[in-house]
Enzyme design. Structure first.
Site, PDB file in Angstrom:
ATOM      1  CB  SER A   1      49.393  44.710  48.544  1.00 35.15           C
ATOM      2  OG  SER A   1      49.531  45.788  47.650  1.00 35.15           O
TER       3      SER A   1
ATOM      4  N   PRO B   1      39.436  47.773  35.701  1.00 31.28           N
ATOM      5  CG  PRO B   1      41.195  46.607  34.741  1.00 31.28           C
ATOM      6  CD  PRO B   1      40.068  46.441  35.690  1.00 31.28           C
TER       7      PRO B   1
ATOM      8  N   GLY C   1      38.770  50.155  30.001  1.00 30.12           N
ATOM      9  CA  GLY C   1      38.915  49.444  28.742  1.00 30.12           C
ATOM     10  C   GLY C   1      38.524  47.988  28.756  1.00 30.12           C
ATOM     11  CB  VAL C   2      37.782  45.480  31.310  1.00 30.34           C
ATOM     12  CG1 VAL C   2      39.243  45.497  31.674  1.00 30.34           C
ATOM     13  CG2 VAL C   2      36.949  46.212  32.345  1.00 30.34           C
ATOM     14  N   GLY C   3      35.382  46.934  29.140  1.00 33.26           N
ATOM     15  CA  GLY C   3      34.041  46.781  28.568  1.00 33.26           C
ATOM     16  C   GLY C   3      32.901  46.978  29.539  1.00 33.26           C
TER      17      GLY C   3
ATOM     18  CE  LYS D   1      48.104  43.597  44.282  1.00 39.14           C
ATOM     19  NZ  LYS D   1      48.202  43.368  45.739  1.00 39.14           N
TER      20      LYS D   1
END
Length: 779
Positions: free
Chosen positions: A677, A355, A357-359, A720
């Site tokens: 899912s 996702p 913004g995780v670097g 999740k």
């Protein structure tokens, strides 16, 4: 005195051999050699043994460091100069050193004389003649006047062994070859050895002469061209005809001569420069051709940076820049280990998926820094023209090389780290499919001869370290995805975000706003409140922006003249950041029948998805679906409805409800949703509606279902679970086959959550609906 028992001082020789009946000048400076010479000089016969050292670098040799075969010699002349002795020695006979009688301060050895070489025969005569012919040809290559010297040697010296010794002293043979000649037990053996040595020396001399001739010819051609160009330049200057454009051509040619290009590229550059000289300056092709030649000269065809293969340094750099992400860091360390063992190994092609913004992007910069490589980044988001990657053909005005070649040109080396951002957002239209062009670029078996349309020459991209980033893999074509090694970067828990903010973000924002740690203090409880009440995301990008707002608010106070240090308390956040955006009470405390909490995995991370179902007064039992659902999710809803309606004997379904239509809605209505899912959540919402009882408000669920009620595994479990944890849900129903995915969860999150694993829809319903009896659930 018997010769076999005679003893003499030994003079060790470096890199040379004294042959019998030959004179040799020597300079003696070592203490062990000086003492041996002085001892021999004091003898009446001035005799000593001259034996070569096995290792010329040995400064203080002992008897075992010398060859056994040497020469007995006599000192003919001796002069002293400062701390050295200059002497001339005449070789008398070959000897064999038997043992050392003394080794310090100099060597005295017992020896026996070796008989002179006196064997004869037709083969010896033939070999002697062949050796003299070989020597004559060799010396003629080295010095044409030396042929007469060989003829004189044949007339004046008839002993084949002495001829061999004299030739050996004239040639520059290495120590082992000279020693083998001295140790030869027969004339035949000595002639055979000399014949082989002469053949080798002659071949080397012929090759050297050929190379020198070629180099002289090439140099002459280049010098002639250089002189002609200089003359042309002088003539143009004299006539006033040398303009700026022609000067550029001259400069380009000089740069080309100074640059080492591959042969094919060099020939192409020469052709284009010759063509450029004939093109009028005002012609459209002039600028295009000039730009092309400049590209050929500036591309790093042979330039490489040396990788920093220090694994400890690389790990420290990666840990300093990023928290966690151990899978990615371990992969980089593995690549360093491979390069250390095999420097020619091809660079990997990694794909970071996670996702926002995780670097992902900043991790690429850290990897480049840890490897010591140049870093170049290019965004592929929205790219829909294949020519942007492969370049435009030079038949078009304004043609340019593709982005890949441009990035390598900017990097200035052939092995940069090239980051391709947002590869999942490539477009396609009538101008081509960029993803198809990527198939060659990202294939190590093909990209060693990548042909850009503009360059039209093979360029080696196999040493480029490609890293791509994506938020989701769904939109990446399967053949392209197959060429990349996928590494997943999941979202962070609240505790991990707190650590990242404390370790990296707060200091960076303070530094950017000009504040010091003494001027501004942000306690952990404030950071946690910001994480939970003002940001709710998988990454930390919004968190950093919010912390930056806090720092700017405080910086404004200091800019107004305040000097008191500031400590932000949780109660101050409302005044500094405004009203809270998220609340713990967001979790629905009271669930109506027909409402279920599902879990979804999107490009922005995990998300809690509430599914709502209501009954409609309709006799057709029709199913209405809203909320921008995709085809797969619509099929899951129909399968869930059919399964629940097929269980009237096993579930306490209200018969009147079964005769009514049903409407299923999934907020937010403006956001497209798809995927299998949500099957368990859809089945739970429908069952809750038909039974007339609400599900538990602290429970969320995920899983694909089949028409027979089986619960199948799904992806994105970590994201999740983190989404449910952020939303305050502490009880999750997951497919049984996804139990192994929980090992990736942070331990703190795993301890706070309760997990129920279901292999069948009946197990999920029994866990979700509190009043549903176990025996009434589906078997």
């Amino acid at each position: 005195m018997n010769v076999e028992t005679m003893s003499l001082p030994v003079l060790p020789l470096k890199n040379t051999v004294l042959f019998p009946n030959l004179m040799m000048p020597l300079a003696v400076g070592r203490d062990i050699s000086l003492r041996a010479v002085e001892e021999a000089a004091d003898r009446e016969d001035k005799n000593l043994l001259l034996i070569s050292q096995k290792d010329p670098d040995q400064e203080d040799p002992v008897f075992t460091d010398l060859f056994h075969i040497g020469t007995r010699g006599v000192i003919k002349k001796l002069e002293r100069s400062e701390d050295r002795l200059q002497l001339v020695v005449h070789g008398l006979e070959r000897v064999e050193a038997i043992e050392a009688e003394q080794e310090h301060p100099f060597i005295i050895a017992r020896f026996r004389s070796l008989p002179p070489l006196e064997d004869s025969g037709a083969e010896i005569d033939a070999l002697r003649q062949s050796v003299l012919e070989q020597a004559s040809r060799l010396f003629e290559l080295i010095n044409p006047q030396a042929r007469q010297a060989i003829s004189r040697l044949d007339r004046e010296l008839r002993d084949p062994a002495q001829q061999v010794y004299l030739l050996a002293s004239l040639l520059t043979l290495d120590l082992e070859k000279e020693q083998s000649l001295l140790a030869a037990p027969t004339r035949l053996e000595a002639l055979r050895l000399m014949h082989a040595f002469l053949a080798h020396e002659r071949q080397v001399a012929e090759l050297r002469q050929q190379i020198a001739s070629q180099a002289q010819s090439e140099m002459s051609r280049q010098q002639r061209e250089y002189m002609l160009r200089q003359q042309m330049r002088a003539i143009q200057d004299e006539l006033g005809e040398r303009d700026g454009e022609r000067s550029e051509i001259f400069d380009l040619r000089q740069r080309l001569e100074e640059t080492r290009l591959p042969e094919e590229a060099h020939l192409e550059a020469e052709r284009e420069l010759t063509r450029l000289e004939r093109i009028p300056v005002a012609a459209p092709d002039y600028q295009l051709t000039r730009s092309y030649v400049e590209l050929l000269i500036e591309l790093p065809w042979n330039k490489l940076t040396d990788d920093n293969l220090d694994i400890v340094h690389a790990r420290r750099v990666l840990d300093d820049d990023h928290y966690d992400l151990n899978e990615v860091k371990d992969r980089i360390i593995e690549q360093l280990a491979v390069l250390k063992l095999n420097p020619e190994a091809k660079a990997p092609i990694l794909c970071f998926v996670g996702p926002p913004g995780v670097g992902k992007t900043s991790l690429g910069q850290s990897i480049a820094r840890s490897l010591g490589r140049k870093f170049e980044r290019m965004s592929l988001g929205g790219l829909h023209d294949e020519a942007e990657l492969r370049g435009h053909r030079r038949t078009y005005i304004g043609a340019m090389p593709g982005r890949i070649i441009q990035a390598v040109r900017r990097a200035g080396v052939r092995n940069p780290l090239l980051m391709l951002d947002e590869i999942d957002k490539l477009g396609r239209d009538f101008r081509g499919d960029p993803a198809s062009a990527m198939l060659e670029i990202l294939d190590p078996a093909q990209n060693n001869e990548f042909r850009d349309n503009y360059l039209n020459l093979p360029f080696d991209l196999s040493r480029v370290f490609f890293i791509t980033t994506a938020n989701t893999l769904d939109t990446i074509p399967r053949p392209l995805l197959d060429r990349m090694e996928v590494l997943r970067l999941s979202g962070y828990s609240d505790e991990e975000k707190l650590f990242i903010a404390r370790q990296y973000l707060v200091d960076r924002q303070r530094r950017d706003t000009g504040l010091t740690a003494e001027q501004l203090e942000i306690p952990d409880e404030v950071i946690l409140r910001v994480i939970r009440r003002y940001t709710r995301e998988a990454g930390v990008r919004e968190l950093e922006r919010t912390l930056g707002r806090l720092c700017r608010k405080v910086a404004t106070r200091f800019a107004r003249g305040e000097t008191d240090p500031v400590r932000i308390d949780p109660e101050d956040l409302g005044q500094l950041l405004g009203p809270e955006r998220f609340f713990e009470e967001d979790v629905r405390q009271q669930m109506a029948p027909g409402v279920a909490a599902g879990l979804a995995y999107t490009a922005t991370g995990g998300q809690v998805l509430y599914i709502e179902a209501v009954l409609l007064p309709s006799s057709s039992r029709e199913l209405t679906l809203t909320g921008q659902l995709g085809d797969v999710m619509r099929e899951s809803a129909r399968a869930a409805l059919s399964f629940i309606r097929s269980q009237p004997g096993r579930l306490p379904l209200i018969k009147e409800n079964l005769d009514m239509g049903i409407h299923i809605h999934v907020p937010a209505g403006a956001t497209p949703k798809d995927g299998p899912s949500a099957g368990v959540a859809l089945a739970t919402a429908i069952a809750s509606l038909y039974i007339g009882k609400p599900m538990r408000s602290d429970t969320a669920m995920t899983g694909e279902i089949t028409l027979s009620g089986l619960v199948l595994p799904v992806g994105g479990i970590k994201e999740k679970v983190l989404a449910a944890h952020r939303a305050g849900l502490r009880r999750l129903i997951l497919p049984r086959q996804n139990e192994q995915d929980l090992v990736d969860l942070p331990p703190a999150v795993r301890e706070e959550m309760e997990f129920i694993f279901a292999g069948h829809v009946g197990e999920a319903l029994a866990a979700a609906l509190p009043d549903l009896e176990e025996q009434q659930s589906v078997a």
